[in-house]
Design a protein around this motif. Structure first.
Motif, PDB file in Angstrom:
ATOM      1  N   THR A 151       0.834  -1.198   0.000  1.00  0.00           N
ATOM      2  CA  THR A 151       0.000   0.000   0.000  1.00  0.00           C
ATOM      3  C   THR A 151       0.871   1.251   0.000  1.00  0.00           C
ATOM      4  O   THR A 151       2.086   1.178   0.154  1.00  0.00           O
ATOM      5  CB  THR A 151      -0.890   0.055   1.265  1.00  0.00           C
ATOM      6  N   ASP A 152       0.212   2.379  -0.110  1.00  0.00           N
ATOM      7  CA  ASP A 152       0.867   3.652   0.112  1.00  0.00           C
ATOM      8  C   ASP A 152       1.272   3.712   1.585  1.00  0.00           C
ATOM      9  O   ASP A 152       0.586   3.142   2.449  1.00  0.00           O
ATOM     10  CB  ASP A 152      -0.110   4.788  -0.223  1.00  0.00           C
ATOM     11  N   ALA A 153       2.373   4.368   1.890  1.00  0.00           N
ATOM     12  CA  ALA A 153       2.914   4.377   3.254  1.00  0.00           C
ATOM     13  C   ALA A 153       1.945   4.942   4.286  1.00  0.00           C
ATOM     14  O   ALA A 153       2.008   4.573   5.463  1.00  0.00           O
ATOM     15  CB  ALA A 153       4.228   5.151   3.303  1.00  0.00           C
ATOM     16  N   ASP A 154       1.028   5.809   3.885  1.00  0.00           N
ATOM     17  CA  ASP A 154       0.120   6.403   4.869  1.00  0.00           C
ATOM     18  C   ASP A 154      -1.129   5.560   5.139  1.00  0.00           C
ATOM     19  O   ASP A 154      -1.952   5.905   5.978  1.00  0.00           O
ATOM     20  CB  ASP A 154      -0.271   7.833   4.469  1.00  0.00           C
ATOM     21  N   VAL A 155      -1.272   4.430   4.470  1.00  0.00           N
ATOM     22  CA  VAL A 155      -2.417   3.535   4.704  1.00  0.00           C
ATOM     23  C   VAL A 155      -2.142   2.691   5.944  1.00  0.00           C
ATOM     24  O   VAL A 155      -1.104   2.054   6.049  1.00  0.00           O
ATOM     25  CB  VAL A 155      -2.679   2.625   3.485  1.00  0.00           C
ATOM     26  N   GLU A 156      -3.082   2.720   6.875  1.00  0.00           N
ATOM     27  CA  GLU A 156      -2.946   1.916   8.094  1.00  0.00           C
ATOM     28  C   GLU A 156      -4.003   0.819   8.062  1.00  0.00           C
ATOM     29  O   GLU A 156      -5.189   1.076   8.202  1.00  0.00           O
ATOM     30  CB  GLU A 156      -3.126   2.799   9.337  1.00  0.00           C
ATOM     31  N   LEU A 157      -3.566  -0.402   7.861  1.00  0.00           N
ATOM     32  CA  LEU A 157      -4.486  -1.542   7.839  1.00  0.00           C
ATOM     33  C   LEU A 157      -4.721  -2.044   9.263  1.00  0.00           C
ATOM     34  O   LEU A 157      -3.840  -1.922  10.114  1.00  0.00           O
ATOM     35  CB  LEU A 157      -3.911  -2.652   6.961  1.00  0.00           C
ATOM     36  N   PRO A 158      -5.890  -2.640   9.525  1.00  0.00           N
ATOM     37  CA  PRO A 158      -6.198  -3.142  10.876  1.00  0.00           C
ATOM     38  C   PRO A 158      -5.253  -4.272  11.299  1.00  0.00           C
ATOM     39  O   PRO A 158      -4.655  -4.946  10.463  1.00  0.00           O
ATOM     40  CB  PRO A 158      -7.623  -3.679  10.748  1.00  0.00           C
ATOM     41  N   ASP A 159      -5.135  -4.491  12.610  1.00  0.00           N
ATOM     42  CA  ASP A 159      -4.291  -5.564  13.144  1.00  0.00           C
ATOM     43  C   ASP A 159      -4.869  -6.948  12.845  1.00  0.00           C
ATOM     44  O   ASP A 159      -4.116  -7.906  12.681  1.00  0.00           O
ATOM     45  CB  ASP A 159      -4.113  -5.408  14.661  1.00  0.00           C
ATOM     46  N   VAL A 160      -6.193  -7.044  12.788  1.00  0.00           N
ATOM     47  CA  VAL A 160      -6.857  -8.314  12.499  1.00  0.00           C
ATOM     48  C   VAL A 160      -7.974  -8.042  11.497  1.00  0.00           C
ATOM     49  O   VAL A 160      -8.740  -7.097  11.665  1.00  0.00           O
ATOM     50  CB  VAL A 160      -7.446  -8.962  13.775  1.00  0.00           C
ATOM     51  N   ILE A 161      -8.038  -8.885  10.464  1.00  0.00           N
ATOM     52  CA  ILE A 161      -9.113  -8.786   9.471  1.00  0.00           C
ATOM     53  C   ILE A 161      -9.678 -10.187   9.293  1.00  0.00           C
ATOM     54  O   ILE A 161      -8.989 -11.084   8.804  1.00  0.00           O
ATOM     55  CB  ILE A 161      -8.605  -8.270   8.113  1.00  0.00           C
ATOM     56  N   ALA A 162     -10.910 -10.382   9.689  1.00  0.00           N
ATOM     57  CA  ALA A 162     -11.627 -11.649   9.459  1.00  0.00           C
ATOM     58  C   ALA A 162     -10.806 -12.880   9.851  1.00  0.00           C
ATOM     59  O   ALA A 162     -10.804 -13.874   9.149  1.00  0.00           O
ATOM     60  CB  ALA A 162     -12.069 -11.741   8.000  1.00  0.00           C
ATOM     61  N   GLY A 163     -10.099 -12.805  10.962  1.00  0.00           N
ATOM     62  CA  GLY A 163      -9.351 -13.969  11.440  1.00  0.00           C
ATOM     63  C   GLY A 163      -7.897 -14.014  11.025  1.00  0.00           C
ATOM     64  O   GLY A 163      -7.156 -14.868  11.493  1.00  0.00           O
ATOM     65  N   VAL A 164      -7.475 -13.134  10.124  1.00  0.00           N
ATOM     66  CA  VAL A 164      -6.059 -13.077   9.793  1.00  0.00           C
ATOM     67  C   VAL A 164      -5.412 -11.970  10.613  1.00  0.00           C
ATOM     68  O   VAL A 164      -5.990 -10.912  10.818  1.00  0.00           O
ATOM     69  CB  VAL A 164      -5.779 -12.888   8.284  1.00  0.00           C
TER      70      VAL A 164
END
Length: 189
Positions: A151-164
């Motif tokens: 992703t772009d560096a400023d995108v913060e994805l969640p720590d957990v997504i649907a079990g992953v």
């Protein structure tokens, strides 16, 4: 752009021309594979937004069994097919001109189970969370599967997504790589 390691090491790959694409650089690709591998044994992978199939070819070169490559642009499919010819192993790849969702539906219809998923959508179309949720909801990945997101560096994805669960994040200038792993869980919970 070249193959860094494995069976196809050193082969130069073609990339799409123009400002609308940003192939994964050799430096970032090398770092990704150092984080997740660096070598594999018979894994089935998905390169959902293939572009040039740079990541899929690297994975096959390092021992993965089969790669599914999807892109919805005609020029990208041409480049992917040119690059696969350079490997002299076309049977290790399935290439389809279709958008991401149609690609996922195709995999579901074929009852494909994935060990590794590369998600590198165009930055303007960051739908990674939706893609991961879809893959999980439709039971497309094996236990202990790895999902690699660029992703772009400023995108913060969640720590957990649907079990992953997010297991590693690394920034490289304007690019961020986030690695998720599905631990052995009951997907029916």
């Amino acid at each position: 752009m070249r193959v860094i390691a494995g069976e196809f090491k050193g082969r130069k790959l073609n990339s799409l021309k123009g400002d609308n694409t940003r192939p994964t650089s050799d430096k970032i690709k090398g770092s990704i594979f150092n984080m997740i591998g660096p070598y594999f044994e018979d894994e089935v992978i998905l390169d959902l937004y293939s572009g040039s199939a740079n990541l899929a070819i690297e994975a096959i070169s390092r021992g993965c069994q089969h790669a599914y490559c999807f892109d919805n642009h005609f020029k990208a499919i041409e480049v992917i097919n040119e690059n696969i010819k350079l490997t002299k192993a076309p049977k290790k790849f399935t290439v389809k001109k279709m958008d991401a969702r149609k690609g996922l539906v195709f995999l579901e219809s074929k009852k494909v189970k994935l060990d590794m998923v590369f998600l590198d959508p165009p930055y303007a179309k960051q739908i990674i969370v939706d893609d991961i949720e879809w893959v999980i909801a439709h039971d497309l990945i094996n236990d202990r599967a790895t999902i690699i997101c660029e992703t772009d560096a400023d995108v913060e994805l969640p720590d957990v997504i649907a079990g992953v669960e997010k297991v590693k994040t690394q920034e490289y200038g304007t690019t961020k790589v986030t690695i998720y792993r599905l631990w052995e869980v009951d997907l029916n919970d």
